[in-house]
Design an enzyme around this catalytic site. Structure first.
Site, PDB file in Angstrom:
ATOM      1  N   LYS A  71       1.051   4.333   7.126  1.00 52.06           N
ATOM      2  CA  LYS A  71       0.399   5.197   6.135  1.00 52.06           C
ATOM      3  C   LYS A  71       0.884   6.633   6.303  1.00 52.06           C
ATOM      4  O   LYS A  71       1.493   6.981   7.306  1.00 52.06           O
ATOM      5  CB  LYS A  71      -1.129   5.175   6.326  1.00 52.06           C
ATOM      6  CG  LYS A  71      -1.799   3.830   6.042  1.00 52.06           C
ATOM      7  CD  LYS A  71      -1.913   3.538   4.576  1.00 52.06           C
ATOM      8  CE  LYS A  71      -2.635   2.208   4.345  1.00 52.06           C
ATOM      9  NZ  LYS A  71      -1.936   1.063   4.952  1.00 52.06           N
ATOM     10  N   SER A  95       0.812  -1.217   0.000  1.00 49.61           N
ATOM     11  CA  SER A  95       0.000   0.000   0.000  1.00 49.61           C
ATOM     12  C   SER A  95       0.846   1.268   0.000  1.00 49.61           C
ATOM     13  O   SER A  95       0.351   2.337  -0.312  1.00 49.61           O
ATOM     14  CB  SER A  95      -0.947   0.008   1.202  1.00 49.61           C
ATOM     15  OG  SER A  95      -0.215   0.112   2.391  1.00 49.61           O
TER      16      SER A  95
END
Lengths: 211, 211
Positions: A165, A127
């Site tokens: 993230k 990701s």
DNA sequence: ATAACATTTACATTAGCATTGACATTTATC
DNA sequence: GATAAATGTCAATGCTAATGTAAATGTTAT
């Protein structure tokens, strides 16, 4: 830490140093062999041993150049070694130094990664691919309970799921943004997200270098 | 939890640690025996006990290497540190291993980067971005004069320009492919390209983590 | 008694060094 | 450029000294 040389290896190294100092270049195997009164292949073997022990370095396969490596000294190096735990799973509620599930330790260069109580986390998934963080990379992190906008953080969501993230604080929520078009930003209430640390580096080993 | 050591076992373990720290390798049974003023077989027995209790690990049947283990079963960091030179610029004349061209040393974990005579290269530019290699990253490389298809290599072009790209061998040329749509593949005659090594890892420090 | 520790001795294996010769590659020479 | 000479590589092999293993046995402390 360089391994000690045997008598013979030291002799050949001294001979090489002397020759290189005098002539600027390394003598051929057969020249050296004749002057040392051994066979050319014996010289080649000793050279291999010297290279393995990092006392010399040679270039390509059939190159005739030999570089003598000076002792770089490990006095300072010992001060640069830093051992950081690799966390398997992050358990909610526990501060980093109290985490139990270690997958082992990682040795890193303190000169590159300053800071205390650093920890490492193995990245799962792609990701963050566009930020240069790939699956199975080790993310080097510094413990932190807060974050600034755009920083890449380790966050614990719903007290159980750890994720890496990019962090954005909005007026009414926290956005955790992946760096990969195949994934989408997730928005959370403040109390759903616990910042555990900030990613300050990446260590990638031989696995997965060539897809 | 590991079983406690007896006084004698602790003494031998301490001795081993000290010796390994100093010399980088474990002394021979007979050397140790003489310095501990016992017989070599006695040392061997104690080593066996230490291995059973998982304080050390040894390799093959007649191997002379001993790894000191920590409480998690990892090899002690003093036996895992590896210093590798950081090459500033690879340029004409291949002064790659000339020490004056080095930008210093990097300390890495030997468990992650096995191999000998590794070197590190500072990446310039973002041409390998999609392979997770960013500007200013340190590429850990293993010296090699050949390459297989799809491997990421360090190549010297026209004997002067060093570059990190993905390698492809075609029937009549060599293709060096970047991993970034902003750049294009370059094709070269065989004699224009010299492979210097294969990239086996990446170390990224705090710089450039958050664009 | 049992486990830890020690010894001695014989034996198996390895590391270091050496050789030779065939081969690949580079360099020099014409 | 083509050819010859010089040079580096590699594999197979042998030797010796150093090293690890194993077995049998004795000693000591708990």
């Amino acid at each position: 830490m360089r391994l000690k040389l045997t008598q013979n290896q030291q002799k050949v190294l001294d001979y090489l140093k002397q020759k290189i100092n005098k002539n600027g270049v390394c003598p051929s195997l057969r020249t050296a062999a004749s002057e040392l009164a051994i066979s050319h292949a014996a010289v080649a073997q000793t050279l291999k041993a010297l290279e393995d022990k990092e006392y010399i370095r040679r270039e390509g396969r059939y190159s005739r150049t030999v570089h003598i490596l000076d002792d770089v000294g490990d006095v300072y190096i010992t001060q640069r070694q830093k051992q950081i735990p690799v966390i398997g799973h992050i358990t909610a509620g526990l501060p980093m130094y109290a985490q139990q599930e270690w997958e082992g330790h990682l040795l890193v260069d303190a000169k590159i990664y300053p800071g205390q109580n650093l920890f490492a986390l193995k990245i799962q998934g792609n990701s963050m691919k566009n930020a240069g963080i790939l699956d199975q990379d080790l993310a080097i992190c510094e413990p932190r309970q807060y974050a600034h906008n755009k920083e890449i953080v380790v966050a614990l969501i719903h007290h159980e799921e750890a994720t890496v993230k990019r962090f954005f604080l909005h007026s009414n929520c926290i956005e955790l943004r992946p760096e990969n078009p195949d994934f989408h930003s997730q928005k959370y209430e403040f109390e759903e997200v616990l910042i555990q640390g900030k990613v300050i580096g990446i260590v990638r080993g031989p696995h997965g270098i060539d897809d």
